[in-house]
Design an enzyme around this catalytic site. Structure first.
Site, PDB file in Angstrom:
ATOM      1  N   THR A  34       0.873  -1.154   0.000  1.00 21.39           N
ATOM      2  CA  THR A  34       0.000   0.000   0.000  1.00 21.39           C
ATOM      3  C   THR A  34       0.919   1.215   0.000  1.00 21.39           C
ATOM      4  O   THR A  34       2.109   1.087  -0.265  1.00 21.39           O
ATOM      5  CB  THR A  34      -0.897  -0.024   1.254  1.00 21.39           C
ATOM      6  N   LYS A  66      -6.232   2.023   7.012  1.00 21.80           N
ATOM      7  CA  LYS A  66      -4.877   1.663   7.406  1.00 21.80           C
ATOM      8  C   LYS A  66      -4.227   2.715   8.296  1.00 21.80           C
ATOM      9  O   LYS A  66      -3.030   2.612   8.599  1.00 21.80           O
ATOM     10  CB  LYS A  66      -4.018   1.435   6.158  1.00 21.80           C
ATOM     11  N   GLY A  83       0.026   4.382  11.082  1.00 18.05           N
ATOM     12  CA  GLY A  83      -0.305   3.883   9.750  1.00 18.05           C
ATOM     13  C   GLY A  83       0.520   2.637   9.476  1.00 18.05           C
ATOM     14  O   GLY A  83       1.641   2.512   9.966  1.00 18.05           O
ATOM     15  N   SER A 162       4.470  -0.162  -0.872  1.00 18.35           N
ATOM     16  CA  SER A 162       4.979  -0.346  -2.231  1.00 18.35           C
ATOM     17  C   SER A 162       5.086   0.952  -3.013  1.00 18.35           C
ATOM     18  O   SER A 162       5.946   1.101  -3.871  1.00 18.35           O
ATOM     19  CB  SER A 162       4.068  -1.326  -2.987  1.00 18.35           C
ATOM     20  N   ALA A 194      -0.520   6.964  -6.253  1.00 24.58           N
ATOM     21  CA  ALA A 194      -1.674   6.229  -6.787  1.00 24.58           C
ATOM     22  C   ALA A 194      -1.619   6.121  -8.306  1.00 24.58           C
ATOM     23  O   ALA A 194      -2.083   5.130  -8.884  1.00 24.58           O
ATOM     24  CB  ALA A 194      -2.972   6.904  -6.360  1.00 24.58           C
ATOM     25  N   THR A 200      -1.778   0.816  -5.177  1.00 29.36           N
ATOM     26  CA  THR A 200      -2.227   1.993  -4.428  1.00 29.36           C
ATOM     27  C   THR A 200      -3.384   2.629  -5.176  1.00 29.36           C
ATOM     28  O   THR A 200      -3.283   2.860  -6.383  1.00 29.36           O
ATOM     29  CB  THR A 200      -1.079   3.018  -4.284  1.00 29.36           C
TER      30      THR A 200
END
Length: 220
Positions: A34, A66, A83, A162, A194, A200
């Protein structure tokens, strides 16, 4: 057994070996990462993360939470933001351990993290846990890893997961722009991650709190 039969068996074995590698099977059973990023700027600290949970090439959930806030006990501050990236069950186990350490050492996030990292590294059960944590309070931001590391950023920016290399790079490029707040920098950095990391998404969650450390620097 004639030569044609031996050739067919050998070719069949080669095809099965090629299409059934252990790495492929392992990838299908691994929860991928994530992106979590934490930014401290102008008296604020913002932690932001995405909501995707994936398994191999399949998206399991798009809106996982998260990031969470651990409330402070008594008058020991405004709380601690946590987190995580990695296995959800492992991460929650570590968060519970962190809460216990914060109860043991109230108002001392750095010491609590060091004590957690000691156990994480040496305990036979804990060292099997696969997750990374970002933690922040009004004074400090830290990253915890299963290698026993407790890392504090020199520029107030941290990231795990990641997509964290993209988010960290973007945040460092944006943090010097005066008109951008800590939340603005974190959001733009997460947007970059993202767009570049397939694990993501853009379903962001955040926690923001006041930062005493920045106020002290500005007074100096």
């Amino acid at each position: 057994m004639n030569s044609l039969t031996r050739t067919l068996i050998r070719n069949s074995f080669v095809r099965r070996s090629f299409h059934s590698t252990t790495s492929t099977l392992g990838d299908n059973n691994q929860y991928h990462g994530t992106t979590i990023v934490c930014v401290r700027k102008n008296g604020k600290v913002c932690m932001m993360g995405d909501g995707m949970v994936s398994m191999g090439a399949m998206m399991v959930k798009p809106n996982a939470k998260k990031i969470r806030l651990i409330p402070a006990k008594g008058d020991d501050g405004t709380g601690t933001i946590v987190g995580f990236a990695g296995s959800t069950a492992d991460a929650f186990t570590l968060v519970e351990r962190l809460e216990a350490k914060l109860d043991e050492y109230p108002g001392q996030l750095a010491r609590s993290c060091v004590e957690l990292a000691k156990g994480w590294r040496t305990d036979k059960y804990l060292r099997r846990l696969e997750a990374s944590l970002l933690v922040a309070d009004e004074k400090v931001s830290l990253e915890l890893t299963g290698n026993g590391d407790v890392l504090e950023s020199s520029d107030g920016i941290l990231g795990v997961g990641s997509g964290s290399p993209y988010a960290i790079a973007a945040a460092r490029a944006l943090v010097d722009i005066e008109e951008l707040s800590a939340e603005d920098v974190a959001h733009k950095a997460m947007t970059v991650a993202a767009n570049m990391c397939i694990y993501t998404n853009d379903n962001f969650r955040k926690e923001v709190m006041d930062s005493k450390e920045e106020d002290k620097k500005s007074e100096d």
